[in-house]
Design a protein around this motif. Structure first.
Motif, PDB file in Angstrom:
ATOM      1  N   CYS A  37       1.005  -8.703  62.927  1.00 17.97           N
ATOM      2  CA  CYS A  37       2.359  -9.185  62.621  1.00 17.97           C
ATOM      3  C   CYS A  37       3.340  -8.022  62.601  1.00 17.97           C
ATOM      4  O   CYS A  37       2.961  -6.868  62.389  1.00 17.97           O
ATOM      5  N   GLU A  38       4.599  -8.355  62.774  1.00 18.62           N
ATOM      6  CA  GLU A  38       5.667  -7.360  62.730  1.00 18.62           C
ATOM      7  C   GLU A  38       6.946  -8.049  62.272  1.00 18.62           C
ATOM      8  O   GLU A  38       7.200  -9.205  62.627  1.00 18.62           O
ATOM      9  N   ILE A  39       7.732  -7.342  61.467  1.00 15.90           N
ATOM     10  CA  ILE A  39       9.034  -7.882  61.047  1.00 15.90           C
ATOM     11  C   ILE A  39      10.142  -6.983  61.565  1.00 15.90           C
ATOM     12  O   ILE A  39       9.896  -5.867  62.027  1.00 15.90           O
ATOM     13  N   ASP A  40      11.366  -7.484  61.491  1.00  9.74           N
ATOM     14  CA  ASP A  40      12.552  -6.716  61.879  1.00  9.74           C
ATOM     15  C   ASP A  40      12.451  -6.225  63.323  1.00  9.74           C
ATOM     16  O   ASP A  40      12.913  -5.140  63.662  1.00  9.74           O
ATOM     17  N   TYR A  41      11.852  -7.066  64.180  1.00  7.08           N
ATOM     18  CA  TYR A  41      11.647  -6.665  65.573  1.00  7.08           C
ATOM     19  C   TYR A  41      12.968  -6.628  66.336  1.00  7.08           C
ATOM     20  O   TYR A  41      13.194  -5.757  67.179  1.00  7.08           O
ATOM     21  N   LEU A  42      13.846  -7.585  66.054  1.00  8.21           N
ATOM     22  CA  LEU A  42      15.140  -7.658  66.739  1.00  8.21           C
ATOM     23  C   LEU A  42      16.206  -7.031  65.841  1.00  8.21           C
ATOM     24  O   LEU A  42      16.418  -7.503  64.716  1.00  8.21           O
ATOM     25  N   PRO A  43      16.892  -5.991  66.292  1.00  8.75           N
ATOM     26  CA  PRO A  43      17.736  -5.194  65.384  1.00  8.75           C
ATOM     27  C   PRO A  43      19.002  -5.876  64.891  1.00  8.75           C
ATOM     28  O   PRO A  43      19.504  -5.521  63.826  1.00  8.75           O
ATOM     29  N   ARG A  44      19.562  -6.846  65.619  1.00  9.11           N
ATOM     30  CA  ARG A  44      20.869  -7.375  65.226  1.00  9.11           C
ATOM     31  C   ARG A  44      20.839  -8.808  64.705  1.00  9.11           C
ATOM     32  O   ARG A  44      21.876  -9.348  64.346  1.00  9.11           O
ATOM     33  N   VAL A  45      19.675  -9.436  64.686  1.00  4.43           N
ATOM     34  CA  VAL A  45      19.624 -10.783  64.110  1.00  4.43           C
ATOM     35  C   VAL A  45      19.516 -10.658  62.594  1.00  4.43           C
ATOM     36  O   VAL A  45      19.247  -9.582  62.053  1.00  4.43           O
ATOM     37  N   HIS A  46      19.710 -11.743  61.882  1.00  7.22           N
ATOM     38  CA  HIS A  46      19.715 -11.695  60.420  1.00  7.22           C
ATOM     39  C   HIS A  46      18.317 -11.556  59.838  1.00  7.22           C
ATOM     40  O   HIS A  46      18.152 -11.092  58.712  1.00  7.22           O
ATOM     41  N   GLY A  47      17.318 -11.994  60.586  1.00  4.53           N
ATOM     42  CA  GLY A  47      15.919 -11.845  60.186  1.00  4.53           C
ATOM     43  C   GLY A  47      15.047 -12.180  61.369  1.00  4.53           C
ATOM     44  O   GLY A  47      15.363 -13.087  62.136  1.00  4.53           O
ATOM     45  N   SER A  48      13.944 -11.442  61.553  1.00  4.68           N
ATOM     46  CA  SER A  48      13.064 -11.727  62.690  1.00  4.68           C
ATOM     47  C   SER A  48      11.639 -11.316  62.370  1.00  4.68           C
ATOM     48  O   SER A  48      11.392 -10.459  61.508  1.00  4.68           O
ATOM     49  N   SER A  49      10.699 -11.936  63.067  1.00  5.33           N
ATOM     50  CA  SER A  49       9.292 -11.569  62.914  1.00  5.33           C
ATOM     51  C   SER A  49       8.531 -11.961  64.164  1.00  5.33           C
ATOM     52  O   SER A  49       8.935 -12.862  64.910  1.00  5.33           O
TER      53      SER A  49
END
Length: 711
Positions: free
Chosen positions: A333-345
């Motif tokens: 798993c990984e979080i904060d993968y996309l830098p400009r969205v409000h939340g991502s995983s």
């Protein structure tokens, strides 16, 4: 001449009843019924072609459910005043009925078949989707279409510890269970619903309770069928068979497939190996034989493949990818993968991968629900996308499929009760399935949990999900954890379960065999819990708790409540005040009137902008208290006084009359105060003569002693 009617009544045991009627409407259909509960009336029709296309080797069944706006005495919303494409809720009802009916037609029946269900009258105390399965089955029961195992569906809720069949929407809000169960007389075929962290034992208890109610509804269908005069089932031409070809294919392929299956391999490697065996089998036949019976060769190869793979599991306890029955595929798993969205995983389990994003907004972004049977809005919703590249295929894009609607809804229901009730945001999750070999809806639940926590949403508890499978020969059985796509296709059950560490939050089960024993269901639920907790551990290793706050580039939302009489002042004439305020502060301001109060949502990324809006609200709603002292600033000079504004509430002005400047007689205002001066005044309330607010500077000054009069 009024036609003869045939009616059967179903007593729900609590003063409510359901009636099934046939003989009045849609008599040119092969079968038609009207189901009524309260003032809700549903028309269901069933029609099937008299012959099948020889090239079709499956059942082309269409189940369609539509709600007519006239049923609720309403007009369709929007510009186009006609019912158009089905809503998501209609699609979900279609899926509920389709999933129960489809496995119960004869395997070799391939005629075009259409079951249409229409809401014709709507009673707000009756939820029509709970009656759709009963209506569909009853329509087939009075037809001559080959359909031998009648079914029904009910909704079960639990209110104050007591199970209730087909509750009203109002009652459902008090329930900790909302489940739809579809079953025949002897077996449960479908379960779907959401729960508030119930145990596995409680879930089985709810299913059993629902099944007993379903048995009563099927008996009513049988009585209606007998009274109407059971039609002789139509004859049809089944699939062609050739026992010699089957034996030849099985003899050539079974052992080779068995040996491939027991080794354990990746999807593409395994697919290539099976394809090679199939080519070897086809090579045993001449071109003339393949031209005449090539379809049978393919059919029997698939049948042999299915038998061999299932036997490897039952005999050796080994699965196609080499796992044991209880093993979960590797997870990362990984979080904060996309830098400009409000939340991502990013959640990857074996060959299944889901990328989830979270977007935060105000109540203006809520999903509006406007159907004949329900009106409202969702402040939390989830959209699921399943592009063809996720399975290595190239297919045309035809818009959102029924499957995407259904899988997205399951994941949404799994997560929604873990969103805090006081969460001020409207939340949208989008799951992009990037790879799929196994349950992508359960991957969506896991990715959605991490994306929410990455976004700073203070989830009550994290949620994980797992898909369970079953392979049985009637005696031996194997319950499979974390099933592959092939195991879903070749197996006898697809059972998806989601939940927290403390209980189940949603489920979806489809059974492809008759007579699933409850002990098998209980084992599947117990095994699912173990797998679910294992997956939950992987999620919390990646992100143990929600971020303390939303990200720096994410919008912050602040809510304030003001008296209703101040709403107009904040909006301004023609919206001028609020529009200028939004432009100046870079915020989004939404005002909703609730119980004669204004609920204000302020959304922005710049804390200074949010503070400026809060200051403006404070200014507009500022109400000085009698006898209190306040700091003011002179903003305008007049002959008879000075206009001052409260420094704590800029824009809030009041006249300081010349007579209240000082105890001494004041000839000129400028003798005492000038533009920009800051000082304290005392609030004296509303002058009874002028009806205007009154403040005094002199009231805070020491009164000079009176001069004694000379004699």
């Amino acid at each position: 001449m009024i036609p003869q009617l045939f009616v059967e009544k179903i007593d729900l045991g609590d003063g409510r009843s359901i009636t099934i009627e046939t003989g009045r409407l849609a008599k040119q259909a092969d079968g038609s019924v009207v189901v009524r509960m309260g003032d809700t009336m549903i028309l269901a029709t069933a029609v099937s072609a008299r012959s099948a296309n020889p090239a079709v080797d499956f059942l082309p069944l269409t189940v369609d459910y539509r709600e007519k706006f006239a049923a609720a005495g309403r007009f369709p919303g929007g510009f186009f005043k006609r019912e158009a494409r089905p809503s998501d809720s209609e699609v979900l009802t279609m899926r509920l009925v389709d999933r129960v009916l489809r496995p119960l037609f004869p395997d070799d029946y391939h005629a075009e078949t259409q079951v249409m269900i229409q809401l014709m009258s709507h009673d707000e105390t009756v939820m029509p989707d709970a009656l759709a399965g009963l209506a569909a089955s009853a329509a087939l029961a009075v037809s001559d279409i080959p359909f031998y195992n009648l079914i029904s569906e009910v909704r079960v809720a639990r209110i104050d510890g007591k199970f209730v069949i087909n509750p009203s929407r109002e009652d459902l809000e008090k329930s900790d269970i909302d489940m739809m169960i579809g079953a025949s007389l002897d077996s449960v075929a479908m379960v779907e619903g959401e729960m508030k962290e119930i145990s596995e034992a409680e879930m089985v208890e709810a299913i059993k309770f629902a099944h007993e109610a379903i048995k009563v509804q099927i008996q009513a269908q049988l009585r209606l069928q007998a009274a109407f005069g059971k039609k002789e089932i139509r004859t049809y031409e089944g699939e062609k068979e050739n026992e010699e070809i089957y034996k030849k294919v099985k003899a050539a392929a079974y052992d080779k497939i068995y040996n491939i299956a027991k080794v354990g391999s990746a999807k593409h490697e395994r697919t290539a190996a099976f394809a090679e065996v199939k080519e070897e089998v086809k090579a045993l036949f001449t071109e003339e034989e393949l031209a005449a019976d090539g379809d049978l060769v393919s059919k029997y190869f698939y049948k042999t493949n299915k038998e061999a793979v299932r036997n490897v599991v039952l005999e050796l306890g080994v699965r196609l990818d080499g796992r044991k029955t209880t093993d979960i595929r590797p997870i990362w798993c990984e979080i904060d993968y996309l830098p400009r969205v409000h939340g991502s995983s990013l959640f990857t389990r074996g060959e299944t991968q889901a990328l989830a994003t979270v977007t935060l907004g105000t109540s203006r972004e809520a999903n509006q629900i406007d159907s004949p049977s329900e009106q409202g809005e969702e402040k939390f919703y989830l959209h699921y996308n399943f592009p063809p590249f996720s399975t290595g295929e190239a297919k045309p894009l035809r818009g959102t499929s029924r499957r995407e609607v259904g899988h997205g809804n399951l994941a949404q229901r799994a997560l929604k009760n873990m969103i805090p009730v006081d969460c001020p945001y409207t939340i949208r999750i989008v799951s992009e399935v990037l790879e799929s070999n196994g349950s992508s809806s359960m991957a969506t639940v896991c990715a959605g949990t991490m994306a929410l926590m990455d976004a700073g949403i203070q989830m009550v508890k994290p949620v994980s999900g797992i898909a369970m499978g079953l392979i049985t020969d009637g005696e031996k059985f194997a319950v499979l954890s974390d099933i592959l796509g092939d195991e879903d296709h070749l197996g006898d059950m697809d059972f998806k379960v989601t939940g927290t560490a403390d209980g189940i939050t949603a489920c979806q089960m489809d059974i492809k065999i008759d007579g699933l024993r409850y002990d098998i269901m209980e084992q599947a639920l117990g095994q699912a819990r173990e797998g679910r907790l294992h997956i939950l551990g992987k999620l919390t290793e990646t992100i143990a708790a929600p971020r303390a706050d939303v990200k720096a580039h994410s919008p912050k939302i602040i809510t304030r409540t003001i008296p209703g009489n101040f709403i107009g002042a904040l909006i301004g004439p023609g919206g001028k005040v609020i529009q200028e305020l939004q432009k100046a502060t870079g915020t989004t301001i939404v005002i909703n009137e609730v119980n004669e109060e204004g609920v204000i949502e302020i959304l922005g990324t710049d804390p200074a902008g949010i503070e400026a809006v809060l200051a403006k609200i404070k200014s507009i709603t500022f109400k000085p208290q009698m006898g209190e002292a306040y700091e003011v600033k002179v903003i305008k000079m007049l002959d008879f006084g000075a206009v001052v504004e409260y420094t704590a509430a800029p824009g809030n002005e009041v006249l300081l009359h010349v007579s209240e400047l000082a105890w001494e007689r004041t000839e000129n205002v400028t003798d005492v105060v000038n533009m920009g001066d800051v000082f304290q005044v005392k609030y004296l309330g509303v002058d009874p003569k002028t009806k205007k607010e009154k403040v005094s500077r002199k009231a805070l000054l020491q009164r000079p002693p009176r001069e004694e009069k000379k004699e």
